[in-house]
Design an enzyme around this catalytic site. Structure first.
Site, short mmCIF file in Angstrom:
data_model
loop_
_atom_site.label_atom_id
_atom_site.label_comp_id
_atom_site.label_asym_id
_atom_site.label_seq_id
_atom_site.Cartn_x
_atom_site.Cartn_y
_atom_site.Cartn_z
CB THR A 45 -4.92 3.50 -21.93
OG1 THR A 45 -4.95 3.57 -23.34
CG2 THR A 45 -6.27 3.84 -21.36
CE1 TYR B 170 -4.31 0.57 -0.29
CE2 TYR B 170 -4.40 -1.41 1.06
CZ TYR B 170 -5.02 -0.51 0.21
OH TYR B 170 -6.32 -0.67 -0.14
CE LYS C 203 -7.52 1.96 -25.68
NZ LYS C 203 -7.53 2.64 -24.39
NE ARG D 61 -7.41 -3.62 -19.44
CZ ARG D 61 -7.64 -3.91 -20.71
NH1 ARG D 61 -7.02 -4.92 -21.29
NH2 ARG D 61 -8.47 -3.20 -21.43
CG ASP E 38 -7.97 10.11 -24.47
OD1 ASP E 38 -7.00 9.33 -24.57
OD2 ASP E 38 -9.08 9.76 -24.04
CD GLU F 16 -4.67 5.29 0.81
OE1 GLU F 16 -4.66 6.15 1.71
OE2 GLU F 16 -5.58 4.47 0.64
#
Ligand code: DSN
Length: 490
Positions: A262, A80, A265, A271, A236, A82
């Site tokens: 992203t 973790y 692709k 991902r 984008d 954060e």
């Protein structure tokens, strides 16, 4: 006295004798999935087989590398963290900080960005959320944005709503969105009309980005229009970020304030998503006062704690690996090949008599306009799936029905990864032609009773599954494509 090595061996022997690693609670966490969960393992094997024995033409899909997969299945996922490097809300993040910082540095280097002028957030979980995080960072609820209409090749996360005004993406519920369009005769973005609409609508954000558009984007024109109405230009580049990295299509960075993408692709990573934002001086007033960009704090805050909790560290590590690969000459060669294959594929389809939206392609994808045939994109997608070819039905400019649109969207990144070249794409064009002809025949066998769209498509699917011609061709395609390797093959 025992040497260190023999002391360790003695200790491990004790551990094994006591069964600490192989029984009870310990065995639950140490067994591979093939032993611990045969049912799920079997599903995994089926999907591996499907991927290897299918022709993947979905332009947003790819086969990521073995090294990226190594990181995705790694211990980085256990942590973790954060916050951001150097400012975490959990202890034990010294190594994770190195991974995230490396990923950020590589992202800037890949796109040739000066770290004094650009920053990047690599924590967004995927592309649509990344876009929402940007809008929320720089707009108040109810402010205005413009994006390319979804039926014309835009994306849900650019503010899609139905013509009636019903919001489909929640982005168009939170903000007011107005679409711009492509010219229905040329299939190209209608910049003049966008300019006129933007002057009247005065959006805070204009989005330059597409998910089913096969031509190059004129970012300079977008900038001019955005500047005129005082809007931020957010590009984008999700579909084309690999092509941009390799300089085989124009880069959005020179003209944009913010760039999102992203990473799975054409970039061929895991991902995930990234948000690039400008830093430093935005403009200087006539009196010489420097106005800074204020994007860094706002965007970082919007990602965490605004919308997300702990970042997916395994994804960020995997992203760093993909970004390093993307700086190699082999990657550049791969991207050039994606475009060469796409142009060749388009040429072959045109030669066979198919109409393409915009008449061809300059990038990795093609939208076939099936309106001159007896079938639609939905039926062709269905029969292709039965034939082990994955493609998307797609609306084309002017389409009325999203369930039975007239377009089929196909692309070359995934199969280029598997080694396809001209010869193979000529063969795929022939398979698509056979599929369209088979679909036209099968459609004549559909029941003549009135059916809703879904039931009608189910009837067509049944006919595909019962057709011996479909079964024979499906086997041929599976055997043929199965000869081409996928990353990670032994
Ligand atoms: N769903 C992706 C595509 O297929 O274009 C975009 O996010």
């Amino acid at each position: 006295m025992l040497s260190r090595a023999s002391a360790l061996a003695k200790c491990m022997a004790t551990v094994h004798r006591r069964g600490l690693l192989t029984s009870g609670a310990q065995s639950l966490v140490s067994k591979p999935v093939s032993e611990g969960d045969p049912e799920m393992f079997n599903i995994l094997q089926q999907e591996r087989h499907r991927q290897k024995h299918s022709i993947t033409l979905i332009p947003s899909e790819n086969f990521t590398s073995k090294a990226v997969m190594d990181l995705l299945g790694s211990e980085l996922q256990n942590k973790y963290s954060e916050g951001y490097p150097g400012e975490r809300y959990y202890g034990g993040n010294e190594i994770i900080d190195k991974s995230e910082s490396l990923c950020q540095a590589r992202a800037l280097e890949l796109y040739g960005l000066d770290p004094a002028k650009w920053g990047v957030n690599v924590q967004p979980l995927s592309g649509a959320p990344a876009n929402l995080y940007v809008y929320s960072a720089i707009m108040n609820i109810g402010e205005r944005l413009m994006g390319l209409d979804l039926p014309d090749g835009g994306h849900l996360s650019h503010g899609y709503q139905l013509k009636s005004g019903t919001p489909i993406s929640f982005i168009s519920k939170y903000f007011q969105s107005m679409p711009y369009h492509v010219d229905h005769t040329t299939g190209l973005i209608d910049y003049d009309n966008l300019q006129m609409l933007a002057k009247a609508f005065r959006p805070k954000v204009i989005v330059a980005g597409t998910s089913a558009y096969s031509r190059l984007i004129d970012y300079a024109r977008f900038k001019e229009i955005s500047k005129e109405c005082g809007a931020y230009l957010m590009s984008d580049m999700a579909h084309i970020s690999g092509l941009v990295a390799a300089n085989v299509v124009p880069s959005p960075f020179e003209h944009s304030d913010i760039v999102t993408t992203t990473t799975h692709k054409s970039l061929r990573g895991p991902r995930g998503a990234m948000i690039f934002f400008r830093k430093g001086i935005k403009s200087v007033t006539k009196k010489g006062k420097e106005i800074p960009y204020e994007l860094e704090k706002k965007i970082n805050f919007s990602v965490f704690p605004g919308h997300q909790g702990g970042p997916h560290n395994h994804t960020i590590g995997a992203m760093a690996v993909a970004l390093k690969q993307a700086m190699s000459p082999e990657f550049k060669e791969y991207q050039q090949k994606i475009v060469d294959n796409s142009k060749w594929f388009a040429q072959e389809l045109t030669r066979m008599g198919y109409k393409l939206v915009s008449g061809g392609t300059d990038n990795h994808l093609i939208v076939i306009d099936l309106s001159g045939t007896q079938v639609d994109g939905a039926r062709v997608e269905t029969i292709l799936s039965a034939l082990n070819i994955a493609a998307n039905k797609n609306t084309i400019p002017g389409d009325k029905s999203a369930l039975f649109p007239s377009g089929l969207r196909i692309g070359t990144p995934a199969m280029t990864t598997r080694g396809f070249g001209r010869e193979e794409f000529s063969q795929v064009a022939k398979y698509i032609d056979s599929a369209v002809k088979l679909a036209e025949n099968l459609k004549t066998l559909e029941p003549t009773t009135k059916l809703d769209a879904r039931s009608r498509l189910n009837e067509f699917k049944k006919l595909c599954n019962e057709s011996s011609e479909v079964a024979t061709l499906s086997k041929e395609i599976s055997n043929w494509v199965g000869q081409y390797p996928v990353p990670g093959d032994a």
